[in-house]
Motif scaffolding. Structure first.
Motif, PDB file in Angstrom:
ATOM      1  N   ARG A  21      56.153  42.342  22.762  1.00  0.00           N
ATOM      2  CA  ARG A  21      55.331  41.644  23.759  1.00  0.00           C
ATOM      3  C   ARG A  21      54.414  42.578  24.548  1.00  0.00           C
ATOM      4  NH1 ARG A  21      57.191  36.618  26.155  1.00  0.00           N
ATOM      5  NH2 ARG A  21      58.638  35.615  24.738  1.00  0.00           N
ATOM      6  N   SER A  22      54.636  43.875  24.439  1.00  0.00           N
ATOM      7  CA  SER A  22      53.857  44.840  25.219  1.00  0.00           C
ATOM      8  C   SER A  22      52.372  44.751  24.887  1.00  0.00           C
ATOM      9  CB  SER A  22      54.317  46.266  24.913  1.00  0.00           C
ATOM     10  OG  SER A  22      55.642  46.463  25.317  1.00  0.00           O
ATOM     11  N   LEU A  23      51.527  44.887  25.908  1.00  0.00           N
ATOM     12  CA  LEU A  23      50.087  44.860  25.661  1.00  0.00           C
ATOM     13  C   LEU A  23      49.684  46.063  24.802  1.00  0.00           C
ATOM     14  CD1 LEU A  23      48.758  43.551  29.087  1.00  0.00           C
ATOM     15  CD2 LEU A  23      49.613  42.308  27.099  1.00  0.00           C
ATOM     16  N   TYR A  42      56.879  56.848  23.849  1.00  0.00           N
ATOM     17  CA  TYR A  42      57.734  55.931  24.612  1.00  0.00           C
ATOM     18  C   TYR A  42      58.451  56.749  25.672  1.00  0.00           C
ATOM     19  CZ  TYR A  42      60.942  57.976  21.262  1.00  0.00           C
ATOM     20  OH  TYR A  42      61.634  58.877  20.505  1.00  0.00           O
ATOM     21  N   GLN A  43      58.771  56.071  26.803  1.00  0.00           N
ATOM     22  CA  GLN A  43      59.286  56.827  27.947  1.00  0.00           C
ATOM     23  C   GLN A  43      60.679  57.420  27.739  1.00  0.00           C
ATOM     24  OE1 GLN A  43      60.039  56.392  32.729  1.00  0.00           O
ATOM     25  NE2 GLN A  43      59.854  54.541  31.559  1.00  0.00           N
ATOM     26  N   GLY A  44      61.589  56.586  27.219  1.00  0.00           N
ATOM     27  CA  GLY A  44      62.974  57.066  27.105  1.00  0.00           C
ATOM     28  C   GLY A  44      63.590  56.664  25.778  1.00  0.00           C
ATOM     29  N   PRO A 193      47.467  37.442  33.660  1.00  0.00           N
ATOM     30  CA  PRO A 193      48.925  37.554  33.533  1.00  0.00           C
ATOM     31  C   PRO A 193      49.424  37.285  32.116  1.00  0.00           C
ATOM     32  CG  PRO A 193      48.304  35.594  34.814  1.00  0.00           C
ATOM     33  CD  PRO A 193      47.057  36.376  34.575  1.00  0.00           C
ATOM     34  N   MET A 194      50.349  38.129  31.658  1.00  0.00           N
ATOM     35  CA  MET A 194      50.938  38.000  30.311  1.00  0.00           C
ATOM     36  C   MET A 194      52.449  38.197  30.459  1.00  0.00           C
ATOM     37  SD  MET A 194      48.074  38.715  28.030  1.00  0.00           S
ATOM     38  CE  MET A 194      46.411  38.566  28.684  1.00  0.00           C
ATOM     39  N   ARG A 195      53.218  37.484  29.664  1.00  0.00           N
ATOM     40  CA  ARG A 195      54.678  37.548  29.781  1.00  0.00           C
ATOM     41  C   ARG A 195      55.226  38.789  29.070  1.00  0.00           C
ATOM     42  NH1 ARG A 195      56.298  32.617  31.794  1.00  0.00           N
ATOM     43  NH2 ARG A 195      55.013  30.825  31.249  1.00  0.00           N
ATOM     44  N   THR A 196      55.336  39.891  29.806  1.00  0.00           N
ATOM     45  CA  THR A 196      55.879  41.141  29.258  1.00  0.00           C
ATOM     46  C   THR A 196      57.046  41.605  30.143  1.00  0.00           C
ATOM     47  OG1 THR A 196      54.442  42.512  30.622  1.00  0.00           O
ATOM     48  CG2 THR A 196      53.563  41.836  28.492  1.00  0.00           C
ATOM     49  N   ILE A 197      57.713  42.683  29.738  1.00  0.00           N
ATOM     50  CA  ILE A 197      58.825  43.199  30.545  1.00  0.00           C
ATOM     51  C   ILE A 197      58.332  43.614  31.929  1.00  0.00           C
ATOM     52  CG2 ILE A 197      60.577  44.992  30.779  1.00  0.00           C
ATOM     53  CD1 ILE A 197      60.857  45.198  27.891  1.00  0.00           C
TER      54      ILE A 197
HETATM   55  P1  NAP Z   1      55.512  46.646  29.214  1.00  0.00           P
HETATM   56  O1  NAP Z   1      55.669  46.108  27.864  1.00  0.00           O
HETATM   57  O2  NAP Z   1      56.727  46.717  30.066  1.00  0.00           O
HETATM   58  O3  NAP Z   1      54.797  48.078  29.131  1.00  0.00           O
HETATM   59  C1  NAP Z   1      54.787  48.993  30.199  1.00  0.00           C
HETATM   60  C2  NAP Z   1      55.154  50.319  29.599  1.00  0.00           C
HETATM   61  O4  NAP Z   1      55.003  51.368  30.574  1.00  0.00           O
HETATM   62  C3  NAP Z   1      56.616  50.362  29.138  1.00  0.00           C
HETATM   63  O5  NAP Z   1      56.669  50.820  27.811  1.00  0.00           O
HETATM   64  C4  NAP Z   1      57.216  51.376  30.099  1.00  0.00           C
HETATM   65  O6  NAP Z   1      58.346  52.078  29.612  1.00  0.00           O
HETATM   66  C5  NAP Z   1      56.030  52.295  30.288  1.00  0.00           C
HETATM   67  N1  NAP Z   1      56.265  53.271  31.346  1.00  0.00           N
HETATM   68  C6  NAP Z   1      56.635  53.064  32.642  1.00  0.00           C
HETATM   69  N2  NAP Z   1      56.779  54.246  33.273  1.00  0.00           N
HETATM   70  C7  NAP Z   1      56.482  55.218  32.357  1.00  0.00           C
HETATM   71  C8  NAP Z   1      56.457  56.637  32.375  1.00  0.00           C
HETATM   72  N3  NAP Z   1      56.759  57.324  33.491  1.00  0.00           N
HETATM   73  N4  NAP Z   1      56.118  57.299  31.240  1.00  0.00           N
HETATM   74  C9  NAP Z   1      55.809  56.636  30.114  1.00  0.00           C
HETATM   75  N5  NAP Z   1      55.814  55.290  30.021  1.00  0.00           N
HETATM   76  C10 NAP Z   1      56.155  54.591  31.129  1.00  0.00           C
HETATM   77  O7  NAP Z   1      54.485  45.770  30.072  1.00  0.00           O
HETATM   78  P2  NAP Z   1      52.923  45.470  29.894  1.00  0.00           P
HETATM   79  O8  NAP Z   1      52.672  44.260  30.711  1.00  0.00           O
HETATM   80  O9  NAP Z   1      52.547  45.514  28.457  1.00  0.00           O
HETATM   81  O10 NAP Z   1      52.258  46.693  30.675  1.00  0.00           O
HETATM   82  C11 NAP Z   1      51.266  47.537  30.102  1.00  0.00           C
HETATM   83  C12 NAP Z   1      50.125  47.732  31.092  1.00  0.00           C
HETATM   84  O11 NAP Z   1      49.443  46.484  31.265  1.00  0.00           O
HETATM   85  C13 NAP Z   1      50.556  48.163  32.486  1.00  0.00           C
HETATM   86  O12 NAP Z   1      49.631  49.096  33.003  1.00  0.00           O
HETATM   87  C14 NAP Z   1      50.473  46.863  33.277  1.00  0.00           C
HETATM   88  O13 NAP Z   1      50.316  47.060  34.663  1.00  0.00           O
HETATM   89  C15 NAP Z   1      49.228  46.281  32.638  1.00  0.00           C
HETATM   90  N6  NAP Z   1      48.964  44.855  32.893  1.00  0.00           N
HETATM   91  C16 NAP Z   1      49.924  43.927  32.610  1.00  0.00           C
HETATM   92  C17 NAP Z   1      49.668  42.588  32.862  1.00  0.00           C
HETATM   93  C18 NAP Z   1      50.715  41.533  32.597  1.00  0.00           C
HETATM   94  O14 NAP Z   1      50.626  40.431  33.151  1.00  0.00           O
HETATM   95  N7  NAP Z   1      51.708  41.805  31.777  1.00  0.00           N
HETATM   96  C19 NAP Z   1      48.424  42.188  33.376  1.00  0.00           C
HETATM   97  C20 NAP Z   1      47.467  43.162  33.639  1.00  0.00           C
HETATM   98  C21 NAP Z   1      47.753  44.501  33.391  1.00  0.00           C
HETATM   99  P3  NAP Z   1      59.803  51.600  30.169  1.00  0.00           P
HETATM  100  O15 NAP Z   1      60.023  50.232  29.580  1.00  0.00           O
HETATM  101  O16 NAP Z   1      60.706  52.666  29.698  1.00  0.00           O
HETATM  102  O17 NAP Z   1      59.701  51.555  31.671  1.00  0.00           O
END
Ligand code: NAP
Length: 261
Positions: A21-23, A42-44, A193-197
């Motif tokens: 689901r990640s963007l 990936y972070q961890g 908004p997107m449904r991600t972690i």
């Molecule tokens: P996601 O799948 O949870 O991805 C976020 C990623 O950031 C995860 O893989 C997370 O790893 C990683 N991360 C956090 N801290 C980190 C670090 N110190 N070092 C390396 N990686 C790290 O969620 P997502 O929604 O796709 O988020 C991706 C981007 O899109 C983010 O910048 C978010 O703000 C942006 N965004 C999201 C939305 C939305 O509605 N979903 C809308 C606009 C923008 P862990 O899982 O290990 O923490």
């Protein structure tokens, strides 16, 4: 309509894929479909099995652990990029984090620790990864990150993350101005908004998701696939004249102040 983009001679690093689901994954899917060779960080180690599942059976891909806030990890990651690819065309920064305590309460109560964590992880890491990538990026190279409209207008509970996204957007402009001379472009995608972690950790995300869809001119939310397609445009030569921009893919929700039926 489909546009064929051939990236078979290109290489990319995608940072921040937690699951399907990640963007970051939606963007990687577009790059892989265009024939690009892609490395992932990936972070961890906790996230590795999920990423391994997504990458199973694919050619030209590799992954490495890297906490984006660690200089040591970034040095090792970009040494791997050099070793695998010999250079880099595209960098995708899809990383964001703010402690839950900073989003549960009032913005005025944000602690310096939570402020520093949110700004460091969500904004400064764009600067540090760009710095590490710079010697490897070829002319025509391109960097893309992910932002959200809470940088421009108040979104309840987004709090310090809104400030971090404002910093990310400003950093995008400063990086674009410095990297343009080498032919490298830097843009950020403002996704609806997107449904991600990551979204799950935002208090009240469910109702925000419904409201955004209801108010958007297209009557729905944008999809991760649409984020991926915009990233493909911005990263590839299709976006060759675009740099320093915050580009929205939100079904138009951000243009509305209120919708009258
Ligand atoms: P996601 O799948 O949870 O991805 C976020 C990623 O950031 C995860 O893989 C997370 O790893 C990683 N991360 C956090 N801290 C980190 C670090 N110190 N070092 C390396 N990686 C790290 O969620 P997502 O929604 O796709 O988020 C991706 C981007 O899109 C983010 O910048 C978010 O703000 C942006 N965004 C999201 C939305 C939305 O509605 N979903 C809308 C606009 C923008 P862990 O899982 O290990 O923490």
């Amino acid at each position: 309509m489909s546009v064929t983009v051939d990236l078979s001679s290109k290489t990319a690093l995608v940072m921040g894929v937690a699951n399907a689901r990640s963007l970051g994954w939606a963007i990687a899917e577009q790059l892989l479909a265009a024939g690009c060779r892609v490395g992932f960080s990936y972070q961890g180690e906790r996230l590795k099995p999920e990423l391994d599942k997504l990458l199973a059976g694919r050619e030209g891909v590799w992954s490495q652990q890297a906490d984006a806030t660690s200089e040591e990890d970034l040095t090792a990651l970009f040494a791997r990029v050099q070793q695998e690819f010999g250079g880099l065309d595209y960098l995708v920064h899809s990383i964001g984090f703010a402690p839950r305590t900073a989003m549960d309460g009032r913005f005025i109560d944000t602690t310096p620790e939570d402020w520093n964590t949110a700004l460091n992880v969500s904004a400064y890491t764009l600067v540090s990864t760009a710095r590490h990538a710079e010697p490897l990026l070829r002319g025509g190279g391109s960097i893309v990150s992910l932002t959200y409209h809470a940088s421009q207008q108040v979104v309840p509970k987004y709090n310090v993350m809104g400030v971090a996204k404002a910093a990310l957007e400003a950093a995008t402009r400063y990086l674009a101005s410095e990297m343009g001379a080498a032919g490298v472009r830097v843009n950020t995608i403002s996704a609806g908004p997107m449904r991600t972690i990551a979204a799950r950790s935002i208090p009240g995300f469910g109702s925000m998701y419904e409201k955004a869809a209801a108010s958007a001119p297209l009557g729905r939310n944008a999809t991760p696939e649409e984020v991926g397609k915009l990233a493909l445009f911005l990263l590839s030569d299709l976006g060759s004249g675009v740099t320093g921009q915050t580009v929205y893919v939100d079904a138009g929700a951000s243009i509305m102040s209120m919708k009258v039926e």
